[in-house]
Design a protein around this motif. Structure first.
Motif, PDB file in Angstrom:
ATOM      1  N   SER A  68       0.992  -1.069  -0.005  1.00 25.03           N
ATOM      2  CA  SER A  68       0.024   0.097   0.103  1.00 25.03           C
ATOM      3  C   SER A  68       0.706   1.290  -0.014  1.00 25.03           C
ATOM      4  CB  SER A  68      -0.830   0.015   1.272  1.00 25.03           C
ATOM      5  OG  SER A  68      -1.740  -1.360   1.231  1.00 25.03           O
ATOM      6  N   GLU A  69       2.097   0.994  -0.606  1.00 25.78           N
ATOM      7  CA  GLU A  69       2.881   2.454  -0.402  1.00 25.78           C
ATOM      8  C   GLU A  69       2.267   3.553  -1.020  1.00 25.78           C
ATOM      9  OE1 GLU A  69       7.637   3.740  -0.470  1.00 25.78           O
ATOM     10  OE2 GLU A  69       7.092   1.657  -1.404  1.00 25.78           O
ATOM     11  N   GLU A  70       1.477   3.087  -2.261  1.00 20.99           N
ATOM     12  CA  GLU A  70       0.946   4.399  -2.804  1.00 20.99           C
ATOM     13  C   GLU A  70       0.086   5.262  -2.127  1.00 20.99           C
ATOM     14  OE1 GLU A  70      -1.994   0.747  -3.429  1.00 20.99           O
ATOM     15  OE2 GLU A  70       0.219   1.113  -2.978  1.00 20.99           O
ATOM     16  N   HIS A  71      -0.351   5.093  -0.915  1.00 23.39           N
ATOM     17  CA  HIS A  71      -1.104   5.787  -0.070  1.00 23.39           C
ATOM     18  C   HIS A  71      -0.243   6.580   1.074  1.00 23.39           C
ATOM     19  CE1 HIS A  71      -4.759   4.473  -2.250  1.00 23.39           C
ATOM     20  NE2 HIS A  71      -4.467   3.245  -1.879  1.00 23.39           N
ATOM     21  N   ARG A  72       0.991   6.463   1.131  1.00 23.02           N
ATOM     22  CA  ARG A  72       1.841   6.788   1.964  1.00 23.02           C
ATOM     23  C   ARG A  72       1.936   8.188   2.440  1.00 23.02           C
ATOM     24  NH1 ARG A  72       7.260   8.513  -0.609  1.00 23.02           N
ATOM     25  NH2 ARG A  72       6.890   8.991  -2.724  1.00 23.02           N
ATOM     26  N   GLN A  73       1.365   9.047   1.588  1.00 24.44           N
ATOM     27  CA  GLN A  73       1.223  10.382   2.104  1.00 24.44           C
ATOM     28  C   GLN A  73      -0.074  10.807   3.023  1.00 24.44           C
ATOM     29  OE1 GLN A  73       1.824   9.465  -1.361  1.00 24.44           O
ATOM     30  NE2 GLN A  73       3.410  10.700  -1.969  1.00 24.44           N
ATOM     31  N   PHE A  74      -0.773   9.788   3.006  1.00 31.40           N
ATOM     32  CA  PHE A  74      -1.703   9.999   4.164  1.00 31.40           C
ATOM     33  C   PHE A  74      -1.752   9.175   5.288  1.00 31.40           C
ATOM     34  CE2 PHE A  74      -3.536  10.415  -0.098  1.00 31.40           C
ATOM     35  CZ  PHE A  74      -4.056  11.348  -0.191  1.00 31.40           C
ATOM     36  N   THR A  75      -1.888  10.040   6.317  1.00 32.84           N
ATOM     37  CA  THR A  75      -1.524   9.540   7.920  1.00 32.84           C
ATOM     38  C   THR A  75      -2.094   8.149   8.318  1.00 32.84           C
ATOM     39  OG1 THR A  75      -1.067  11.714   8.528  1.00 32.84           O
ATOM     40  CG2 THR A  75      -1.318   9.881  10.080  1.00 32.84           C
ATOM     41  N   GLY A  76      -1.673   7.211   8.880  1.00 33.12           N
ATOM     42  CA  GLY A  76      -2.187   6.000   9.031  1.00 33.12           C
ATOM     43  C   GLY A  76      -1.883   4.680   8.063  1.00 33.12           C
ATOM     44  N   THR A  77      -1.455   5.025   6.957  1.00 28.36           N
ATOM     45  CA  THR A  77      -1.314   4.140   5.940  1.00 28.36           C
ATOM     46  C   THR A  77      -0.186   3.293   6.465  1.00 28.36           C
ATOM     47  OG1 THR A  77      -2.271   5.384   4.192  1.00 28.36           O
ATOM     48  CG2 THR A  77      -0.660   3.652   3.649  1.00 28.36           C
ATOM     49  N   LEU A  78      -0.180   2.009   6.411  1.00 30.08           N
ATOM     50  CA  LEU A  78       1.009   1.076   6.749  1.00 30.08           C
ATOM     51  C   LEU A  78       1.001   0.174   5.529  1.00 30.08           C
ATOM     52  CD1 LEU A  78      -0.341  -0.275  10.231  1.00 30.08           C
ATOM     53  CD2 LEU A  78       1.096   1.685   9.647  1.00 30.08           C
ATOM     54  N   TRP A  79       2.332  -0.119   5.145  1.00 31.72           N
ATOM     55  CA  TRP A  79       2.618  -0.935   4.125  1.00 31.72           C
ATOM     56  C   TRP A  79       3.924  -1.873   4.328  1.00 31.72           C
ATOM     57  CZ3 TRP A  79       3.396   4.270   4.277  1.00 31.72           C
ATOM     58  CH2 TRP A  79       4.933   4.789   4.066  1.00 31.72           C
ATOM     59  N   VAL A  80       3.993  -2.802   3.463  1.00 32.90           N
ATOM     60  CA  VAL A  80       5.291  -3.752   3.376  1.00 32.90           C
ATOM     61  C   VAL A  80       5.626  -3.791   1.984  1.00 32.90           C
ATOM     62  CG1 VAL A  80       4.828  -5.090   5.541  1.00 32.90           C
ATOM     63  CG2 VAL A  80       3.716  -5.828   3.459  1.00 32.90           C
ATOM     64  N   THR A  81       6.904  -4.342   1.737  1.00 34.06           N
ATOM     65  CA  THR A  81       7.264  -4.576   0.504  1.00 34.06           C
ATOM     66  C   THR A  81       6.517  -5.859  -0.251  1.00 34.06           C
ATOM     67  OG1 THR A  81       8.818  -6.286   0.876  1.00 34.06           O
ATOM     68  CG2 THR A  81       9.527  -3.691   0.608  1.00 34.06           C
ATOM     69  N   GLU A  82       6.453  -6.043  -1.532  1.00 32.12           N
ATOM     70  CA  GLU A  82       5.724  -7.075  -2.157  1.00 32.12           C
ATOM     71  C   GLU A  82       6.475  -8.555  -1.607  1.00 32.12           C
ATOM     72  OE1 GLU A  82       4.915  -7.318  -6.258  1.00 32.12           O
ATOM     73  OE2 GLU A  82       3.945  -5.363  -6.344  1.00 32.12           O
ATOM     74  N   GLU A  83       7.667  -8.538  -1.627  1.00 35.45           N
ATOM     75  CA  GLU A  83       8.573  -9.344  -1.032  1.00 35.45           C
ATOM     76  C   GLU A  83       7.940 -10.182   0.299  1.00 35.45           C
ATOM     77  OE1 GLU A  83      13.083 -11.005  -0.368  1.00 35.45           O
ATOM     78  OE2 GLU A  83      12.765  -8.703  -0.786  1.00 35.45           O
TER      79      GLU A  83
END
Length: 245
Positions: A68-83
């Protein structure tokens, strides 16, 4: 049976090789919908399908953080790499298979997970002691799928039906005003944008005012019908790999 709510002895009594693994994300869904929208929706589809299916199936706890890194500018978004995401899903499926639940449908609620899930399901099936296929609920709702945006009509409708208390109804109009009409910035069939903040002011894509509770009920019914049909196919499929030719 939902494993999160069962004891191990309850789980031990289930005679099935079928499992549903909900996956989603924790990411912005505009000013009106919760960060957990994607995994909440995936879990709702999985639970409803387990009830509707004519047979036993276990529902694993949801994977709440995705690609979900495409939403990183919005607070609260968490993400991991595809790997990392692929590895986590693969090892979770392996643990399900250890208990005999080795035919797994991965129930997905986030568009950013789609490519990674298809790849990891293929790797699981080819190389592990399990068979896995991905299922994305909003791709299995007939003509409604053309309205899929982000926190727009489909996701808002679905939440209104399944988790209405989490929708901020007083912010729906605000969500609509800051939304974009479509996903990305397209030139010559190429999306120039990588992050959603490049084309939507508040993270919303599509008009959430078109997402009624009644529409959400229909969406859940359609998704469940599709997933029940898929489960039946997975249950009866010969999953042995073809020999070398």
């Amino acid at each position: 049976m939902n494993l999160s709510r069962a004891t191990w002895t309850d789980a031990d009594e289930i005679e099935t090789n079928l499992a549903l693994l909900p996956v989603g994300s924790t990411e912005q869904h505009g000013p009106h919908a919760p960060l957990g929208t994607d995994w909440l929706n995936a879990e709702a589809v999985a639970d409803a399908t387990a009830e509707a299916y004519d047979g036993d199936v276990v529902v694993a706890p949801p994977v709440p953080v995705g690609v979900s890194e495409e939403h990183r500018q919005f607070t609260g978004t968490l993400w991991v790499t595809e790997e990392t995401f692929r590895r986590y899903v693969r090892e979770t499926v392996a643990s399900l298979a250890e208990h005999g639940w080795n035919r797994v449908v991965i129930v997905n609620g986030h568009g950013g997970n789609v490519a990674a899930l298809r790849e990891v399901a293929g790797k699981i099936t080819r190389h592990d002691e399990a068979y896995a296929v991905p299922f994305t609920w909003f791709e299995a709702v007939g003509d409604h799928r053309s309205d899929m945006g982000h926190a727009g009509p489909l996701e808002t409708a679905f939440l209104r039906h399944t988790r209405g208390e989490l929708v901020h109804e007083d912010r729906i109009e605000l969500a609509r005003e800051g939304a974009s009409d479509g996903w990305g910035e397209w030139v010559s069939y190429t999306n120039l944008a990588y992050d959603s903040a490049e084309f939507t002011e508040n993270g919303v894509v599509g008009d959430p005012t078109e997402g009624s509770e009644e529409r959400g009920e229909e969406l859940l019914e359609l998704a469940v019908q599709s997933l029940v049909k898929l489960l039946s196919a997975v249950a009866s499929r010969n999953v042995r790999r073809p020999k070398h030719r």
